[in-house]
Design an enzyme around this catalytic site. Sequence first.
Site, PDB file in Angstrom:
ATOM      1  N   ASP A 310      18.985 -22.857  45.596  1.00  0.00           N
ATOM      2  CA  ASP A 310      19.435 -24.164  45.097  1.00  0.00           C
ATOM      3  C   ASP A 310      20.428 -24.018  43.954  1.00  0.00           C
ATOM      4  O   ASP A 310      20.417 -23.022  43.234  1.00  0.00           O
ATOM      5  CB  ASP A 310      18.241 -24.990  44.611  1.00  0.00           C
ATOM      6  CG  ASP A 310      17.440 -24.264  43.528  1.00  0.00           C
ATOM      7  OD1 ASP A 310      17.216 -23.043  43.691  1.00  0.00           O
ATOM      8  OD2 ASP A 310      17.075 -24.896  42.526  1.00  0.00           O
ATOM      9  N   GLU A 311      21.240 -25.019  43.811  1.00  0.00           N
ATOM     10  CA  GLU A 311      22.089 -25.205  42.627  1.00  0.00           C
ATOM     11  C   GLU A 311      22.822 -23.938  42.199  1.00  0.00           C
ATOM     12  O   GLU A 311      22.889 -23.633  41.014  1.00  0.00           O
ATOM     13  CB  GLU A 311      21.237 -25.716  41.454  1.00  0.00           C
ATOM     14  CG  GLU A 311      20.550 -27.020  41.745  1.00  0.00           C
ATOM     15  CD  GLU A 311      19.543 -27.412  40.672  1.00  0.00           C
ATOM     16  OE1 GLU A 311      19.490 -28.609  40.346  1.00  0.00           O
ATOM     17  OE2 GLU A 311      18.807 -26.542  40.175  1.00  0.00           O
TER      18      GLU A 311
END
Length: 501
Positions: A310-311
């Site tokens: 993620d991210e």
Amino acid sequence: MEDQEEPVPPQAIVPAPVTVTPGGDGYALSRHTTIQVDPGATAVGRYLATLLRPATGLPLPVHIAADHEARPDQGISLRLAASPGLGREGYELAVTGTGVTIQAEHPAGLFYGVQTLRQLLPPAVESRAPRPGPWPVPAVRITDRPRFAYRGAMLDVARHFFPVHVVRRFIDQLAYYKLNHLHLHLTDDQGWRLEIEDWPDLTRISGRTAVGGDPGGAYSQEAYAAIVAYARERHITVVPEIDMPGHTNAALVAYRALAPDRVAPEPYTGMKVGFSSLVIDRELTYAFVAGVLREVAALTPGPYLHIGGDEAFATPPDDYARFLRRVQPMVAALGKTVMGWQEIATVPYAGDRVVQYWRPEPPGPYLRRAVAQGARVVLSPANRSYLDMVYGPGTAYQGTPLGLDWAGPVEVRDAYHWDPGSYLEGVPEESVLGVEAPLWSETVSTPEHLDYLIFPRLPAIAEVGWSRSRDWAGFRRRLAAHAPRWRAAGIVFHPSPQIPW
Ligand code: TNX
């Protein structure tokens, strides 16, 4: 709590069973009650006795009987037998004047029948100290089985560390509501929480830090194995997450050879995301990842290795894709199924894979494509299932604002009123493995804070994952009946204005 002596109406079960038919004579636990189990159900029988003895003070001996005929029909009986249509986790429960019978095909089903039985007893049964009783169980017949195979919760032990006894308490809370997966977010920018023998500085150095300069901590491999075993005894599969290639500042602090320019960054104790990355074009990165995943896989009996993903805002998209094309097959080579946050779906992968949807907005076409390629989806929409979101304006806990609000607020009705089977366009129910409620811990550091964020939202998500029906009016009343149970168990909860407590 004057009403503790009253029999609880059988309809107060959360998550709602498939069928509940009250009627006939009820039963009451007494000094004469025994727990009779089939040989394959000994562990569940002992677990039940351990649950009931502290509050009731009753002896509740566990008798193992291979021969059904030889048994007295008094008491609680746990039977393993084919239960057509109930699957691995389903059960049938019957309370009559002579006792309680739970039947299932597999110990997991008996375990869930036992959780239902707890909810049929008076709330005082959850007390750890002896209570006077009586211990009536209302007459009822129940058949039950879950809708989704994956019903989970995540604990972020990286932003704040939670010692083993707090994780055990969390596991017991999941079990109570029939959840069967515990996702542990073990690493992030602020800390590394699992001992890796080949890379000891991960925990020796980055085990010490946490958000806000709070004390850190880490699990030895032995402590992690104890968590896995405790969860397993409760039919809960641990899903370990090593977040990469972003969310890796703690790893780079511990091993500067992994850092850009081989200069160790400063330890990070803030709450920002998306600034760190492994170096994608360095062989050492892959030796590191392979070594870590190998040790985590060896410690984890469950099928999933969660690789985060993620991210990764500090990783250019091409690098991100190259990284995943190397790392996903490593997971498969260890005999595990890749699991990752929805961003991993941007990189095609032909192997078995579970994608965890989390962003509140509709996903891009990449998720549909991944599903068409065979990926299964776990749904954790932040605006529905994030246990770290604030409940609403003015719901600070004891004057402390608790939780984040970027996808919130998330009140009980938000957590309850959605259907995983039709939530995302292009993700049909057959592709939905289940649901998970993540609890990120930037603002959370004590068991009381965890309780407050978990209750009463986790039971709502549990019903979304277990029950086919969605009945807000009925759920509100059933949930209200659980408050005395939480109080008896010493659990702090948010007195949501949406619930008729
Ligand atoms: C987003 S959800 C994150 C986490 C934060 C969380 C806070 C996800 C996959 N990443 O890094 O802790 O928001 O709510």
